[in-house]
Design a protein around this motif. Sequence first.
Motif, PDB file in Angstrom:
ATOM      1  N   UNK A  42      -1.490 -30.186 -33.642  1.00 35.26           N
ATOM      2  CA  UNK A  42      -0.022 -30.189 -33.694  1.00 35.26           C
ATOM      3  C   UNK A  42       0.483 -29.794 -35.079  1.00 35.26           C
ATOM      4  N   UNK A  43      -0.330 -29.106 -35.844  1.00 37.45           N
ATOM      5  CA  UNK A  43       0.044 -28.731 -37.209  1.00 37.45           C
ATOM      6  C   UNK A  43       1.056 -27.584 -37.189  1.00 37.45           C
ATOM      7  N   UNK A  44       2.231 -27.797 -37.778  1.00 33.32           N
ATOM      8  CA  UNK A  44       3.220 -26.719 -37.862  1.00 33.32           C
ATOM      9  C   UNK A  44       2.917 -25.805 -39.052  1.00 33.32           C
ATOM     10  N   UNK A  45       3.482 -24.606 -39.021  1.00 34.52           N
ATOM     11  CA  UNK A  45       3.309 -23.673 -40.145  1.00 34.52           C
ATOM     12  C   UNK A  45       4.547 -22.783 -40.206  1.00 34.52           C
ATOM     13  N   UNK A  46       5.502 -23.181 -41.047  1.00 36.82           N
ATOM     14  CA  UNK A  46       6.731 -22.412 -41.177  1.00 36.82           C
ATOM     15  C   UNK A  46       6.533 -21.232 -42.124  1.00 36.82           C
ATOM     16  N   UNK A  47       7.221 -20.143 -41.803  1.00 36.87           N
ATOM     17  CA  UNK A  47       7.207 -18.937 -42.636  1.00 36.87           C
ATOM     18  C   UNK A  47       8.592 -18.308 -42.607  1.00 36.87           C
ATOM     19  N   UNK A  48       8.868 -17.545 -43.645  1.00 33.84           N
ATOM     20  CA  UNK A  48      10.113 -16.787 -43.708  1.00 33.84           C
ATOM     21  C   UNK A  48       9.797 -15.309 -43.576  1.00 33.84           C
ATOM     22  N   UNK A  49      10.763 -14.574 -43.066  1.00 37.72           N
ATOM     23  CA  UNK A  49      10.587 -13.134 -42.923  1.00 37.72           C
ATOM     24  C   UNK A  49      11.948 -12.468 -43.060  1.00 37.72           C
ATOM     25  N   UNK A  62      18.137  -9.043 -41.511  1.00 47.20           N
ATOM     26  CA  UNK A  62      18.030 -10.360 -40.885  1.00 47.20           C
ATOM     27  C   UNK A  62      17.051 -11.204 -41.673  1.00 47.20           C
ATOM     28  N   UNK A  63      17.453 -12.422 -41.984  1.00 43.42           N
ATOM     29  CA  UNK A  63      16.546 -13.402 -42.582  1.00 43.42           C
ATOM     30  C   UNK A  63      16.120 -14.350 -41.482  1.00 43.42           C
ATOM     31  N   UNK A  64      14.823 -14.560 -41.344  1.00 42.80           N
ATOM     32  CA  UNK A  64      14.292 -15.381 -40.260  1.00 42.80           C
ATOM     33  C   UNK A  64      13.394 -16.492 -40.786  1.00 42.80           C
ATOM     34  N   UNK A  65      13.343 -17.568 -40.035  1.00 43.86           N
ATOM     35  CA  UNK A  65      12.364 -18.622 -40.268  1.00 43.86           C
ATOM     36  C   UNK A  65      11.671 -18.833 -38.930  1.00 43.86           C
ATOM     37  N   UNK A  66      10.348 -18.941 -38.972  1.00 42.76           N
ATOM     38  CA  UNK A  66       9.643 -19.150 -37.718  1.00 42.76           C
ATOM     39  C   UNK A  66       8.444 -20.061 -37.919  1.00 42.76           C
ATOM     40  N   UNK A  67       8.067 -20.684 -36.819  1.00 42.02           N
ATOM     41  CA  UNK A  67       6.960 -21.632 -36.822  1.00 42.02           C
ATOM     42  C   UNK A  67       5.755 -20.968 -36.164  1.00 42.02           C
ATOM     43  N   UNK A 158      13.957 -22.265 -49.282  1.00 43.59           N
ATOM     44  CA  UNK A 158      12.882 -23.242 -49.479  1.00 43.59           C
ATOM     45  C   UNK A 158      13.037 -24.363 -48.463  1.00 43.59           C
ATOM     46  N   UNK A 159      11.905 -24.845 -47.989  1.00 40.78           N
ATOM     47  CA  UNK A 159      11.931 -25.924 -47.000  1.00 40.78           C
ATOM     48  C   UNK A 159      10.737 -26.861 -47.225  1.00 40.78           C
ATOM     49  N   UNK A 179       2.212 -22.136 -46.549  1.00 41.28           N
ATOM     50  CA  UNK A 179       2.698 -23.472 -46.900  1.00 41.28           C
ATOM     51  C   UNK A 179       1.721 -24.221 -47.800  1.00 41.28           C
ATOM     52  N   UNK A 180       2.282 -25.093 -48.611  1.00 44.09           N
ATOM     53  CA  UNK A 180       1.496 -25.916 -49.541  1.00 44.09           C
ATOM     54  C   UNK A 180       1.629 -27.370 -49.095  1.00 44.09           C
TER      55      UNK A 180
END
Length: 183
Positions: A42-49, A62-67, A158-159, A179-180
Motif C-alpha cells: 500500500x506504499x504511495x509514490x507521489x510525483x509531479x509532472x 498543465x501542472x500535474x500531481x499523480x500517485x 512540495x508535498x 520521494x524521500x
Amino acid sequence: MRAKKISADRILGISAMVISILTLVIFIYQTDIMRVQSKLSVKPRLSFSTNSHSYDTLIRIDGLIYNKGLGPAIVDSIYIEYEGNPFVMDMDEFIKNQVPELENYGELVRNSILSPGNTFLAGEETVIYSYQFEPKNQDSIFTYLGMEGEDDFPFEFKVIYTSIYEDEHWFVGSDSDSPEKLD
C-alpha cells in the motif's frame, strides 16, 4: 560411578522443546516479513509532472500531481515554494499575489486548490493548474519569470504525505527525482 542412561522419553521431550522454539522463531520471522510486505503493498509514490500542449493559436501548460504507488497518499502538507517562501496550493491566488504580470500574458483556465487531508488514490492523476497563452507571449513569460526553458519554473510544488500506515511520511518536490522518506 554409574553412567546415566538417557531415556527415549527424555530425548523426545527435548526434541519437542527444540522444535517448538524453532517454530516460534520461524513464526516471528514470517510475521515480520508479512508486515513489511503489507506496508509495501500500500506504499504511495507521489510525483509531479508538467505537460505542454501546443495548438494553432494557444500553448497550454498543465501542472500535474499523480500517485504512481500502490496505495493511497494522504496529504499532510502541500504548498508552492517561491523565492524561499511557502504559499497555499492555490495557483489562482498565487499568480494574483506573487506573479501578477502573468495575467497580462495568458490566463489560468484550471485551478485545483489542494490542502492537508486530500487523498490521492493509487493511479490517480490530478491537474493542479492549466495556464494558456498565445505563442507570441512565450518569450515575455519566460523573461518575466526568469526561465530558460519550459521546465525551468521559478517556483516549486512540495508535498509531505503519509500512507495508510501513519508512521510512514514522505517528502517530494516538483524538482525531486523520487520521494524521500522522512521517518
